[in-house]
Enzyme design. Structure first.
Site, PDB file in Angstrom:
ATOM      1  N   ASP A 474       0.830  -1.203   0.000  1.00 56.72           N
ATOM      2  CA  ASP A 474       0.000   0.000   0.000  1.00 56.72           C
ATOM      3  C   ASP A 474       0.867   1.256   0.000  1.00 56.72           C
ATOM      4  OD1 ASP A 474      -2.348   1.453   0.001  1.00 56.72           O
ATOM      5  OD2 ASP A 474      -3.189   0.467   1.753  1.00 56.72           O
ATOM      6  N   ASP A 543     -10.590   1.785  -3.596  1.00 58.35           N
ATOM      7  CA  ASP A 543     -11.079   1.432  -2.265  1.00 58.35           C
ATOM      8  C   ASP A 543     -12.597   1.346  -2.238  1.00 58.35           C
ATOM      9  OD1 ASP A 543      -8.639   1.195  -1.047  1.00 58.35           O
ATOM     10  OD2 ASP A 543      -8.602   3.226  -0.237  1.00 58.35           O
TER      11      ASP A 543
END
Length: 747
Positions: A474, A543
């Site tokens: 990430d 997301d």
């Protein structure tokens, strides 16, 4: 630029020809051809499109343009490397200086008396047809090399290398990775931007005189400025029009530019955007740009996308070539930071029960990480949460037939962390200037060898101690004060070097652990580019798992990336990012056209929900061979609130199409939907895989072919009919989908 629309047989074997007497270069592969006129020491584009025959002398005679009044006596040419020394008044392909001198360049093909053809080299291999063109400007003592490859899939790849042959440093401001002349008939441009949870939002622009420029200064390829443009004829669509689809394979700052001059000549430039003082070439030093990927089509965006998919698939370095994309379960939206052992056991058991194949433990597993404000950078296991290490959890995952994956965010550090307290100078920053935090974190300076060594050591230790098969990598903030705090370049920009250092760290880790797959995640889809995919195997597309938004997001991403690289998860009924509620069928049918996973707490589903989810996962496993190796098609729809797309097998004998309604229909009765990619001569058996429940609430009568199938009849129809007339569609409510599977039958 001459592009023929005449269909010619594909050139299966790549071909490269340098006709030195005629000063003409030709590259061809897969029915696409690039032809360059190299007379007068310039690199002029004669043709980029379908393979054709052009006589150089005739082309020069017939394409020689008039010269208008009130202009230079000879208009400067529009070349593959425009610069101001030839009188070009537009944006130059190179910008820089030596203390205010040599800011103007006139790059010409190198031509030595001892070797008149030393400027041009071409070859072919099992990757495509290649050309290397060397240009020099003797006055400024600069050399430019244009490296061109026409891949086996008919995609043009280009990089530019600049070398300083002078005795003083050359301060570089801009170097175009590509400088592509465009035809005047290209009147529109499509860009891609957006924001968090709304990535790949498309915007159309009309090209007019002047420059259309998009710049990204966020240090990653970003949500807001995807490094991609599609340029083409007016009204181009998925299935109509002439287009060139372009993508910069770079994960950092960038500039995209389309500029039209007063005479109509148009150029496209793409490259890495440099901050002031970021690049200075010492005597003898060279710099090579990122690569630009370009695909031409006269059948709309689809054909360009398909070529990009094929060339990217050919370059991917999978740890296991024949391994299907496993069904994920990611713990983030199920657990967040609550790593309770009992809850984890429930989730592992439930994930195995519905057929998941990979279990990914997300944020919260390392020491001190009970929220997003602390501990990032301290990559040691939290013994309070995992007193016996990760072994028992991994054993439970393996017992359910799943492999284990782990979330990391190596590029970042929280100020509230042991790492930051010990090494406050390890971050990108400028002494004396406060910088805003992003998700309560700073960015580690990967250009420092001690930082890169620390991160490699910690990740290497984890991957060596545990059987971790997957890293979710990430990156949750933009770069702001992107300067190094060490060495000779203290306080100077390091955004460009940071990206190169990231690539180096990933390559080092991959070499040490070649069986580990890596996902590129950056607050969702803020780093989804061909550059990062040289070192990773999947991108986290967004997301947002709300299928209504995901339909648009995945559509945009699919124009440059094939479906097996797009992480697409089934979220909960109540979407965490939008608060919208959707059916499992809509969520699952949307996620089906990617690399499918689960982003919900499976352990909290009742038995009926688990059974339904299990059916969808089995459906994905049955279809993923088609979905991840077939040819993707996006269909043009008359209803702007409708979205239709599908995948057809390479032999044309299998297909799956999805048609979704995202808002109230334009008309009470939807128009028939023609399909694409099918073989006209083949007859197909139609199977309605998914039809929303209770259709009688929307229709007094279903389309005849659907009703006949529900009554038990076998529906067979020719590919020709489906391509020409299409399917009569049912009336759908917003956020509903039908899925149609097609299989060839012998007649």
């Amino acid at each position: 630029m001459s592009l023929s629309s005449t269909q010619t047989p594909s050139c299966v074997t790549p071909d490269a020809h340098w006709l030195s007497e005629q000063q003409w270069l030709s590259l061809s592969a897969d029915g696409i051809q690039l032809q360059l006129d190299l007379s007068a020491g310039l690199v002029t584009l004669a043709h980029f499109g379908r393979q054709t025959v052009i006589d150089p002398a005739q082309h020069r005679l017939m394409s020689g343009a008039a010269t208008p009044q009130a202009s230079l006596d000879i208009l400067p040419p529009n070349t593959l490397f425009n610069d101001a020394g030839q009188g070009f008044a537009g944006h130059p392909a190179v910008m820089g200086d030596r203390a205010g001198h040599h800011w103007l360049t006139d790059m010409r093909l190198r031509e030595d008396e001892s070797d008149r053809n030393s400027a041009v080299a071409c070859s072919t291999d099992n990757h495509g047809a290649h050309a290397r063109l060397t240009l020099i400007d003797r006055l400024s003592e600069l050399e430019v090399v244009l490296s061109l490859t026409l891949t086996l899939e008919g995609v043009l790849r280009q990089q530019t290398t600049l070398t300083n042959h002078g005795s003083a440093a050359y301060r570089l401001e801009w170097l175009a990775a590509c400088c592509l002349p465009l035809p005047v008939r290209f009147e529109e441009c499509m860009s891609f931007g957006g924001r968090w949870v709304q990535e790949f939002t498309e915007t159309r622009h009309t090209l007019s005189e002047g420059a259309f420029t998009l710049e990204n200064r966020r240090g990653r390829s970003s949500h807001q400025r995807v490094p991609s443009l599609i340029v083409g004829t007016e009204g181009f669509s998925e299935q109509r029009g002439e287009v060139i689809s372009t993508h910069l394979a770079w994960s950092g700052n960038h500039r995209l530019l389309v500029e039209r001059q007063f005479d109509g000549s148009t150029q496209l430039q793409m490259g890495a955007l440099l901050l002031p003082g970021e690049q200075a070439l010492a005597p003898g030093e060279s710099l090579t740009t990122p690569e630009v990927v370009m695909a031409w089509s006269d059948n709309g965006i689809n054909e360009a996308s398909q070529r990009m998919h094929r060339t990217l698939r050919a370059r991917l370095d999978w740890p296991t070539e024949d391994k299907p994309r496993p069904v994920h379960v990611n713990t983030w939206e199920a657990l967040y930071f609550d790593h309770d052992a009992a809850r984890l056991d429930e989730l592992v058991t439930a994930a195995g029960d519905v057929g998941a194949e990979r279990f990914v433990l997300d944020d919260g597993w390392f020491v001190g990480r009970d929220g997003e404000r602390a501990a990032l950078g301290d990559w040691y296991l939290d013994k309070a949460k995992y007193p016996d290490g990760l072994g028992p959890l991994i054993d439970a995952v393996h017992a359910q037939g799943m492999e284990f994956g782990l979330w990391v965010e190596p590029e970042m550090v929280n100020p509230d962390s042991d790492l930051y307290r010990a090494h406050p100078d390890w971050i990108l920053g400028i002494e004396g200037r406060d910088q805003p935090l992003g998700r309560y974190q700073c960015v580690l300076d990967l250009t420092r060898s001690d930082v890169a060594d620390y991160l490699f050591a910690r990740l290497n230790a984890l991957l060596s101690e545990y059987p971790i098969k997957y890293l979710k990598w990430d990156m949750n903030r933009d770069l702001t004060h992107a300067a190094t705090q060490s060495g000779e370049r203290i306080g100077m920009p390091a955004a460009h070097a940071q990206v190169e250092a990231l690539y180096g760290l990933l390559a080092r880790l991959r070499q040490a652990h070649p069986t580990v797959e890596i996902e590129s995640c950056a607050s969702g889809g803020a780093r989804t580019d061909h550059g990062i995919l040289r070192h990773t195997h999947r991108v986290w597309t967004s997301d947002c798992n709300d299928p209504h938004e995901r339909t648009h997001i995945q559509r945009g991403a699919s124009r440059f990336l094939p479906p097996e690289l797009l992480g697409a998860h089934i979220g909960p009924q109540h979407a965490h990012t939008t608060s919208r509620r959707t059916s499992l069928a809509f969520r699952a049918s949307t996620a089906l056209f990617g690399h499918l996973g689960l982003e919900l707490d499976v352990s909290q589903l009742d038995q009926n929900e688990r059974t339904a989810l299990r059916v969808w996962i089995e459906r994905y496993k049955t279809l993923r061979g088609l979905l991840h190796a077939g040819v993707s098609w996006r269909l043009d729809c008359l209803d702007p609130h409708q979205h239709a797309h599908g995948v057809v097998s390479a032999d044309g004998r299998q297909a799956l199409f999805s048609i979704s309604q995202l808002a109230m229909p334009r008309h009470a009765l939807p128009a028939p939907q023609p399909l694409a990619g099918l073989t006209p001569e083949i007859h197909y058996r139609l199977e309605l895989v998914e039809l929303p429940e209770h259709p009688e609430r929307r229709m007094k009568q279903l389309p005849a072919w659907i009703q006949a199938q529900l009554d038990g009849q076998t529906i067979t129809v020719s590919g020709e009919y489906l391509l020409r007339d299409g399917l009569a569609l049912p009336v759908l409510d917003p956020d509903q989908t039908i899925l149609i599977q097609l299989s060839a039958v012998e007649m």
